[in-house]
Motif scaffolding. Structure first.
Motif, PDB file in Angstrom:
ATOM      1  N   LEU A   1      -2.792  17.393 -63.120  1.00  0.00           N
ATOM      2  CA  LEU A   1      -3.464  16.691 -64.212  1.00  0.00           C
ATOM      3  C   LEU A   1      -3.038  17.261 -65.568  1.00  0.00           C
ATOM      4  CD1 LEU A   1      -7.068  16.309 -62.725  1.00  0.00           C
ATOM      5  CD2 LEU A   1      -5.326  14.524 -62.971  1.00  0.00           C
ATOM      6  N   VAL A   2      -2.836  18.571 -65.631  1.00  0.00           N
ATOM      7  CA  VAL A   2      -2.316  19.189 -66.859  1.00  0.00           C
ATOM      8  C   VAL A   2      -0.922  18.650 -67.148  1.00  0.00           C
ATOM      9  CG1 VAL A   2      -1.518  21.352 -67.889  1.00  0.00           C
ATOM     10  CG2 VAL A   2      -3.711  21.281 -66.680  1.00  0.00           C
ATOM     11  N   ASP A   3      -0.085  18.549 -66.101  1.00  0.00           N
ATOM     12  CA  ASP A   3       1.258  17.992 -66.285  1.00  0.00           C
ATOM     13  C   ASP A   3       1.195  16.583 -66.869  1.00  0.00           C
ATOM     14  OD1 ASP A   3       2.305  20.291 -65.142  1.00  0.00           O
ATOM     15  OD2 ASP A   3       2.580  19.390 -63.158  1.00  0.00           O
ATOM     16  N   CYS A   4       0.264  15.781 -66.336  1.00  0.00           N
ATOM     17  CA  CYS A   4       0.125  14.401 -66.814  1.00  0.00           C
ATOM     18  C   CYS A   4      -0.270  14.362 -68.286  1.00  0.00           C
ATOM     19  CB  CYS A   4      -0.889  13.642 -65.964  1.00  0.00           C
ATOM     20  SG  CYS A   4      -0.347  13.291 -64.268  1.00  0.00           S
ATOM     21  N   ARG A   5      -1.241  15.178 -68.659  1.00  0.00           N
ATOM     22  CA  ARG A   5      -1.684  15.193 -70.056  1.00  0.00           C
ATOM     23  C   ARG A   5      -0.563  15.675 -70.973  1.00  0.00           C
ATOM     24  NH1 ARG A   5      -6.540  17.167 -67.647  1.00  0.00           N
ATOM     25  NH2 ARG A   5      -5.947  19.323 -68.132  1.00  0.00           N
ATOM     26  N   THR A   6       0.165  16.708 -70.525  1.00  0.00           N
ATOM     27  CA  THR A   6       1.269  17.239 -71.317  1.00  0.00           C
ATOM     28  C   THR A   6       2.339  16.182 -71.542  1.00  0.00           C
ATOM     29  OG1 THR A   6       0.868  19.467 -70.459  1.00  0.00           O
ATOM     30  CG2 THR A   6       3.026  19.052 -71.428  1.00  0.00           C
ATOM     31  N   ASP A   7       2.507  15.311 -70.550  1.00  0.00           N
ATOM     32  CA  ASP A   7       3.516  14.257 -70.630  1.00  0.00           C
ATOM     33  C   ASP A   7       3.000  13.020 -71.346  1.00  0.00           C
ATOM     34  OD1 ASP A   7       5.589  12.157 -68.949  1.00  0.00           O
ATOM     35  OD2 ASP A   7       6.344  14.155 -69.438  1.00  0.00           O
ATOM     36  N   GLY A   8       1.745  13.068 -71.804  1.00  0.00           N
ATOM     37  CA  GLY A   8       1.195  11.958 -72.574  1.00  0.00           C
ATOM     38  C   GLY A   8       0.560  10.866 -71.751  1.00  0.00           C
ATOM     39  N   MET A   9       0.334  11.114 -70.460  1.00  0.00           N
ATOM     40  CA  MET A   9      -0.309  10.111 -69.613  1.00  0.00           C
ATOM     41  C   MET A   9      -1.814  10.206 -69.778  1.00  0.00           C
ATOM     42  SD  MET A   9       1.905  10.429 -66.086  1.00  0.00           S
ATOM     43  CE  MET A   9       0.884   9.204 -65.277  1.00  0.00           C
ATOM     44  N   VAL A  10      -2.439   9.092 -70.138  1.00  0.00           N
ATOM     45  CA  VAL A  10      -3.892   9.087 -70.351  1.00  0.00           C
ATOM     46  C   VAL A  10      -4.602   8.058 -69.474  1.00  0.00           C
ATOM     47  CG1 VAL A  10      -3.737   9.964 -72.703  1.00  0.00           C
ATOM     48  CG2 VAL A  10      -3.643   7.502 -72.306  1.00  0.00           C
ATOM     49  N   GLU A  11      -3.884   7.045 -69.006  1.00  0.00           N
ATOM     50  CA  GLU A  11      -4.506   6.000 -68.207  1.00  0.00           C
ATOM     51  C   GLU A  11      -4.715   6.486 -66.772  1.00  0.00           C
ATOM     52  OE1 GLU A  11      -5.724   3.172 -69.188  1.00  0.00           O
ATOM     53  OE2 GLU A  11      -5.087   3.491 -71.274  1.00  0.00           O
ATOM     54  N   ALA A  12      -5.936   6.315 -66.286  1.00  0.00           N
ATOM     55  CA  ALA A  12      -6.268   6.768 -64.938  1.00  0.00           C
ATOM     56  C   ALA A  12      -5.381   6.101 -63.891  1.00  0.00           C
ATOM     57  CB  ALA A  12      -7.737   6.493 -64.639  1.00  0.00           C
ATOM     58  N   ALA A  13      -5.119   4.813 -64.066  1.00  0.00           N
ATOM     59  CA  ALA A  13      -4.302   4.097 -63.084  1.00  0.00           C
ATOM     60  C   ALA A  13      -2.890   4.657 -63.026  1.00  0.00           C
ATOM     61  CB  ALA A  13      -4.268   2.604 -63.426  1.00  0.00           C
TER      62      ALA A  13
END
Length: 398
Positions: free
Chosen positions: A280-292
């Protein structure tokens, strides 16, 4: 012989109970599912199991109470599945895995405990703990119960997993084509069946290992992303509405487990809450915010890890793949696996006459049946054990 198989997997969805009629031995094995049902744990018990699997501390007294509670509910599941049917003669109970430490394969293994604390064992043997004591199930049901199936394999140097590959070979092996039986529970595992000539030493040719996360990360992510209003992604519909980040998936596939050669096994100890939080940290760092999008990316990891395992470790790609377990119902995941291994057809064990929902419970019924008839249940080529052993401990009913 009427046998009940019981298991609750690493997803802790509930207790899968299967009432099965079994005849034959190995190459002539015949199984017929009479009844199958998934019986939910009480909410508080499920939450406690998940907490323990995630590393929550508890006293020995609390551990004993949890063991007793799981056994009671397993016994009730065994009694329930017989309703309206002739009484079973035997129960095979896998129990509930709450801890799995794979066998050390060499001194450099990341799983070896390296510490000066003499209370922590550096022994190369693995360790696997399944709660739901077989003696209590036998007592509550008055039916001979065989449990603790992994221990004998571990004692002779095996991983104690996967435990069902020999059964897969007996049920699905064919001389005309090769198959991968891909179970997708909380953790994914495969059995590779070459075109089997059952007149030869086919058991040494069967391969199997854990492929990595199955439903475990997806279920944890769904609970997190929905603020606990959902427990799983029905049909994969939520993930299907998002867009996977393939560069992140490629990055995640660099984890050492995916490159570790078989025999190998894993569990929530590696692919659990801590691992999810890192992703989840990786996702946020990469700018992903949408749950889907996050869920689509985690689903892609499961599909990619399965395909990577086939392409890296199998001697030949299979003629077909047979899915089973809860993940086989995730239509989006199934499509992503198909896309990753195309043109190999992706089917389910339903297509072969074995209910994909209860295939694992059926397998532990067979393991109990084999134990009673003195037939070894493990495959050393799969688990890494030094030799075949009788799998399971016998607990006689009242």
């Amino acid at each position: 012989m009427l046998v009940i198989g019981l298991i609750s997997g690493t997803s802790v969805d509930g207790i899968d109970a299967a009432l099965v009629e079994i005849s034959g031995s190995t190459t002539d094995l015949r199984v017929t599912l009479i009844a199958g049902e998934t019986i939910a744990y009480p909410t508080a018990l499920r939450e406690q199991i998940l907490a323990v699997c995630a590393g929550a501390a508890l006293s020995i007294a609390d551990l004993a109470a949890l063991d007793d509670a799981i056994a009671y509910h397993f016994a009730q599941a065994a009694l329930t599945i017989q309703t309206g049917h002739p009484a079973a003669e035997l129960i095979g109970s896998h129990g509930q895995t709450v801890f799995h430490r794979p066998a050390v394969q060499g001194q450099s293994s990341r799983y070896r405990v390296q510490t000066a604390d003499e209370t922590r064992s550096p022994h190369p043997l693995g360790y696997s703990l399944q709660l739901g004591r077989g003696d209590a199930i036998a007592h509550y049901t008055d039916i001979t119960t065989i449990s603790n199936f992994r221990a004998a394999d571990i004692a002779v140097g095996g991983q104690g997993a996967p435990m069902v590959s020999k059964i897969d070979a007996c049920l699905f092996g064919q001389p005309s084509q090769s198959s991968c039986v891909q179970n997708i529970g909380g953790i994914g595992n495969l059995t590779y069946l070459p075109a089997i000539d059952q007149q030869n030493d086919w058991q040494s040719e069967v391969l199997g290992w854990d492929t990595g996360p199955g439903n475990s990360l997806l279920d944890l992510a769904v609970q997190h992303l929905s603020q606990a209003t959902k427990t799983y992604d029905h049909n994969g519909d939520w993930a299907a509405s998002g867009q996977a980040n393939h560069s992140l998936v490629d990055q995640w596939l660099q984890h050492p487990f995916f490159h570790q050669p078989p025999p190998k096994s894993t569990g929530r100890e590696l692919f659990g809450v801590e691992y999810l939080n890192q992703r989840l940290v990786d996702c946020r760092t990469d700018g992903m915010v949408e749950a889907a999008d996050i869920l689509a990316t985690l689903t892609e990891l499961t599909a990619a890890s399965i395909a990577h395992s086939y392409q890296t470790f199998l001697p030949n790609q299979p003629d077909r793949v047979l899915l089973c377990g809860g993940g086989s119902k995730n239509q989006y995941l199934k499509r992503r696996i198909q896309a990753r291994i195309d043109p190999i057809p992706v089917l389910t064990t339903d297509d072969m006459g074995v209910d994909a929902d209860f295939k694992e419970a059926i397998a532990f019924a067979v393991l109990a049946y084999w134990r009673l008839h003195q037939i070894p249940g493990n495959l050393p080529a799969v688990t890494g054990a030094t030799h075949p052993v009788l799998s399971g401990e016998i607990n006689v009913g009242r």
